[in-house]
Design an enzyme around this catalytic site. Structure first.
Site, short mmCIF file in Angstrom:
data_model
loop_
_atom_site.label_atom_id
_atom_site.label_comp_id
_atom_site.label_asym_id
_atom_site.label_seq_id
_atom_site.Cartn_x
_atom_site.Cartn_y
_atom_site.Cartn_z
N GLY A 137 -22.26 -53.39 -6.87
CA GLY A 137 -23.67 -52.85 -7.97
C GLY A 137 -25.18 -52.27 -7.23
N LYS A 166 -26.41 -74.06 5.76
CA LYS A 166 -25.35 -73.37 4.36
C LYS A 166 -24.16 -72.66 4.51
CE LYS A 166 -28.36 -71.86 0.92
NZ LYS A 166 -29.75 -70.72 0.41
N CYS A 183 -14.03 -47.81 31.64
CA CYS A 183 -15.09 -48.37 31.21
C CYS A 183 -15.56 -49.40 31.88
CB CYS A 183 -15.04 -49.25 29.70
SG CYS A 183 -16.10 -49.24 28.99
N SER A 239 -28.83 -52.68 -7.88
CA SER A 239 -30.57 -53.44 -8.59
C SER A 239 -31.15 -52.33 -9.15
CB SER A 239 -30.16 -54.36 -8.31
OG SER A 239 -30.62 -53.88 -6.78
N GLY A 240 -31.31 -51.28 -8.64
CA GLY A 240 -32.74 -50.42 -8.41
C GLY A 240 -33.41 -51.10 -7.10
N ASP A 246 -31.78 -51.35 -0.93
CA ASP A 246 -30.94 -52.36 0.03
C ASP A 246 -29.70 -51.56 -0.95
OD1 ASP A 246 -32.58 -53.81 1.59
OD2 ASP A 246 -32.03 -55.47 0.06
N GLU A 284 -32.45 -60.29 5.19
CA GLU A 284 -32.48 -61.99 3.70
C GLU A 284 -30.89 -62.29 4.25
OE1 GLU A 284 -32.01 -58.78 0.36
OE2 GLU A 284 -29.41 -58.80 0.63
N GLU A 333 -10.60 -44.99 26.21
CA GLU A 333 -9.83 -46.49 26.42
C GLU A 333 -9.23 -46.65 25.39
OE1 GLU A 333 -12.64 -49.06 26.92
OE2 GLU A 333 -11.32 -50.66 27.39
N LYS A 390 -7.64 -51.74 34.87
CA LYS A 390 -9.08 -51.82 35.11
C LYS A 390 -9.06 -53.75 35.19
CE LYS A 390 -12.54 -52.77 30.44
NZ LYS A 390 -12.24 -52.74 29.54
N TYR A 450 -18.31 -60.74 26.69
CA TYR A 450 -19.33 -61.42 26.16
C TYR A 450 -19.73 -60.45 24.33
CZ TYR A 450 -20.11 -56.91 28.21
OH TYR A 450 -20.01 -55.91 28.90
#
Lengths: 565, 565
Positions: free
Chosen positions: A294, A536, A154, A296-297, A300, A400, A44, A118, A124
């Site tokens: 980063g 937040k 499609c 961090s050890g 993730d 998280e 497509e 198409k 959506y």
């Protein structure tokens, strides 16, 4: 007896790159002809890339796409490929409505044939096509050397009725479809079932050509295929790679002959590879050759670093350890081990002197002081990005992010977040899978993926371990205050992830969640965390739709939303 | 002769706040009845707030809205208002399609009457309604004491054909519409012209009730009105305030009697007030009482601080001067003067010690070192936000955001950007207007706006000056290196803004811009800046649609876009 050879050109295009996409179409058309095909089908919106969003609304872009399609038809003929039927996707214009159309054109004999538009425009989830395009109204059957080829794009095959239902009356010999179907786990089977239904409906084999590659925050997995009217799988292209497959149609045969059937990856390999492909193509299409992040050890950042090494090579990964006064020695060792395993650049930038300099002026306490540590790290990561021209990658996972266990402008900085759609339990599973694959010989960059179609085994891993086992097995901690553990603030991840999946992905309300068997205390904790996290995030959007994207477009909610279930 | 009194309830709702919105509806229904009205009309989606985006897709939310509508009908009757006809907007459900509907219901006699569903679902610009709602198919004429009241919702009157065309056959006595029409400069006249056309079409007066208030990144300006079939303006509510207007319909009269006609603000007052209302409501709906921002002494931060003081009072504004080694003495004075003028908190946080601490570790040069200064400021602004619970506001204008003259995670941090849709030349104009208004007695917080319906003159300004004249007249500079001026990197703003308007807002391509009379050098410079800025923003989106929002949703382009005109 009429025989017709179709080539399925599963390619990776780039949105807006008309020149590059046209060159690739030309190259695959040559390969298709060389392989004896009379027809070659592309995904497509091949020429424009997909999804092109509001770029379609720019008149100048539509004109350039039209010019390029004509150039391509001329070029094909000049190259001696005028006899080939080349079905490509592009953007058209409805001149009466002055609106774009999502169009298939067939290039042949040096000209652009009148195309098919198409019908069903998905609007959506990640799709906004009704916003952009005018819907097609005609069905099209292309006569190719006496073979009646019905076409669809499609979403046309995902909806009952419409063009496929009308093609069922047209006695077609084959249904040829071009697709831009984004990857979702388990979607391969859904697509097969659907294709079988449509092949039965039109009483003919069906060809399904899908796009492959990462585009923005979507990944297209390829996996093009052909099914016969009785449900037999006749061809399957590999996932996550560019590929040219072939299918020989015999219009007199009751059953068609099967060709190449590529094997399916295991579920963890599939998801891991999708994440790597998304990052790899995001880098390529935005002209980055290296990343910084980063380290961090923790699990993730270790998984993201491993994915980055698989995407661009360990030597293009810049890992930065940014220990604070609360970082454990073990964490620093784990970060260093990971960097050594993947052959990444590794710098240590302690944040304590910077933290103290800010605190001399600001005297922050509590969460404000925790966020300050995360933001100092964000500034350092961006300094590497700016001075070395690297893509900063964010390491947040879906669990998280959903619970707000993240600092905006801190650990959330970055241009791409490879694991933002993975729940924490999946992060662990993928890390374990990658180590198993390493032990079985899949080196760094050794995934079967766009750019590694030949299956280069990659750079072998010392001891066969990519991700330090300690990063996988230790208890997760943000290390922003002494002795902090994720489980101080969050339910255990095994439980949390189940509730998040139900609440976010399946839109279960409180009553549904209780009926799912979760206890009231957990349900209320998770709902409060998610709602508060959304609130937040809403504080810092600079535009409302940023919020939902932060955890994968499951919810596209307004910024201000006082509703509580 | 039949007479019917309509009340036009122009109110400010909050998305998702079913309780708060229902309480306000009840309160205005009482006032309408007290004023002798038999019918009271509220804006589009009154009960749910508007726009509700994908929140509509949550089944639990639709159920709660339905319950609340029934509660409201019962409550109205219990209060002795069962005779009143109360037209409110809410979300309905199409049970066959399991899709939401954008619905008007009439509450009467303690029950929720079967409603009317919006036909035309806008899906362009800031609207995504086709994504969310199923379209209505029926036209509705409500018989109220023998008066035939035709109804329509917002976009229904913007499209030819559809429900209004069908109502033209129905011999209605009045066309009653509820709207959620966002503010655009000059839109008042467009709405009038449209309403006159529709009033003529149905051969009856038309009532236009619009929402007022800020919702996320949209501002609704109110300005509800009634026009007669001959185009006479019969009523006009003020802009930017909650208001209850009245209109007496006489079904036998050839011409209706005019009521209250509110005056129109001048164009600069209108835009300034829209910006203040957007910020004020964003704070209220996200539960912030104060803001913090960096005060550089430049015009952008000065105008934003003035707007913030008008929105929440000077004592709730926390201005932070963050001078670097390159900041001029004049800039620091201008910042201090501005803070003193508006009565803001004012802190000085020099960034040099922090800059030096980073440079000890990082040794950055060039743009990376410039960005570091901006990011240190971003961390400080967020520290104030986190520790004092303030909304950080960003001070970027549309010209600099479009050209990439801004640092991500630096001066771009913030939850709301009040002037992100204003070109720089407009920033100067609004600053001058605000000072003129101050001289004429409009004190701090003295705008006529939601919350100040009575026209409190606000806190008087010392010497009648709000924004230091020096901030308006001096040459703009980012002060990130010695002697830096905006004009080193950008064309003069008077020219730049004209090119930006043509390229971004009117989607002119290169050839169009040359035909507009701009010289080739300027055109190429601006196009390169804008395209490069989009590319830079695309590097740090974490989701693709962030990019376009950064300068006002004019362009909703994909992240990766290699197309160059």
């Amino acid at each position: 007896m009429t025989q017709l050879r179709f080539a399925l050109a599963q390619i990776d295009t780039c949105v807006g790159d008309l020149d590059g996409n046209a060159d690739k179409i030309l190259q695959y058309a040559h390969r298709a002809a060389h392989g004896g095909a009379q027809v070659v089908v592309f995904p497509e919106m091949t020429l424009t890339g997909y999804p092109i969003e509001d770029l379609a609304l720019r008149r100048t872009f539509r004109q350039a796409a039209w010019d390029k399609a004509n150039w391509l038809a001329t070029e094909l003929e000049a190259d001696g490929l005028g006899d080939l039927y080349v079905a490509v996707g592009t953007v058209g214009t409805d001149h009466a409505l002055d609106k774009p159309r999502n169009r298939m054109v067939v290039l042949h004999d040096g000209t652009v044939w009148a195309g098919y538009d198409k019908h069903f425009l998905p609007n959506y989830g990640v799709f906004d096509e009704f916003r952009i395009f005018a819907a097609g109204e005609r069905t099209v059957v292309v006569d190719i050397d006496g073979v009646r080829v019905g076409v669809a794009i499609c979403e046309d095959i995902w909806q009952d009725g419409g063009p496929v239902a009308r093609l069922a009356e047209e006695h077609i010999d084959v249904l040829m479809t071009m697709n831009g179907s984004p990857y979702e786990e388990g979607k391969t089977h859904t697509r097969y079932d659907l294709a079988v239904k449509r092949a039965r409906e039109v009483d003919a084999p069906m060809i399904y050509v899908n796009q492959v590659g990462g585009q923005d925050d979507l990944v297209f997995d390829g996996g093009s295929f052909v099914v016969d009217r009785d449900g037999t799988l006749l061809e399957r292209s590999p996932m996550f790679m560019e590929h040219l497959g072939f299918f020989d149609l015999d219009t007199d045969a009751e059953k068609q002959t099967a060709g190449e059937i590529a094997p399916m990856p295991d579920p963890d390999e599939e998801v891991y590879t999708a994440c790597v492909l998304g990052l790899k193509d995001y880098m390529a299409k935005n002209r980055f050759t290296g990343v910084c992040l980063g380290l961090s050890g923790g699990i993730d950042s270790a998984l993201v670093a491993a994915m980055a090494a698989d995407a661009c090579g360990g030597h293009n990964v810049h890992g930065i350890s940014m220990p604070s006064m609360y970082s454990s020695l073990g964490s620093k060792d784990d970060a260093a081990d990971l960097a050594a395993n993947i052959g990444a650049h590794y710098d240590v930038q302690p944040i304590e002197p910077l933290f103290n300099a800010y605190q001399n002026q600001l005297q922050l306490e509590g969460v404000a002081a925790e966020n300050l540590q995360a933001r100092i790290r964000g500034v350092i990561v961006m300094a590497y990005s700016n001075s070395l021209g690297l893509l900063a990658v964010a390491t947040g996972n879906k669990s998280e992010l959903a619970c707000g266990y993240s600092t905006i402008y801190g650990d959330a900085v970055g241009g791409y977040a490879p694991i933002k759609d993975l729940l924490k339990t999946r992060v662990w599973e993928l890390a374990r899978w990658r180590n198993r694959a390493a032990a079985a010989g899949v080196g760094i960059g050794g995934l079967r993926i766009v750019g590694n179609e030949q299956g280069d085994p990659g750079v072998p891993l010392k001891d066969g371990v990519m991700i330090p086992v300690n990063s996988i097995v230790k208890a997760p901690s943000a290390e922003l205050r002494p002795g902090q553990k994720d489980s101080d603030s969050l339910p255990e991840y095994a439980l949390l992830d189940k509730v998040l999946a139900a609440y976010i992905e399946h839109a279960h309300g409180r009553a549904d969640l209780l009926a799912d068997g979760f206890d009231a205390k957990t349900v209320d904790t998770v709902m409060r965390l998610v709602d508060r996290a959304e609130w937040k995030r809403r504080q810092y959007p600079l535009g409302p739709k940023v919020t939902a994207l932060a955890f994968g477009r499951d919810r596209r909610l307004p910024v201000t939303n006082a509703f509580r279930e």
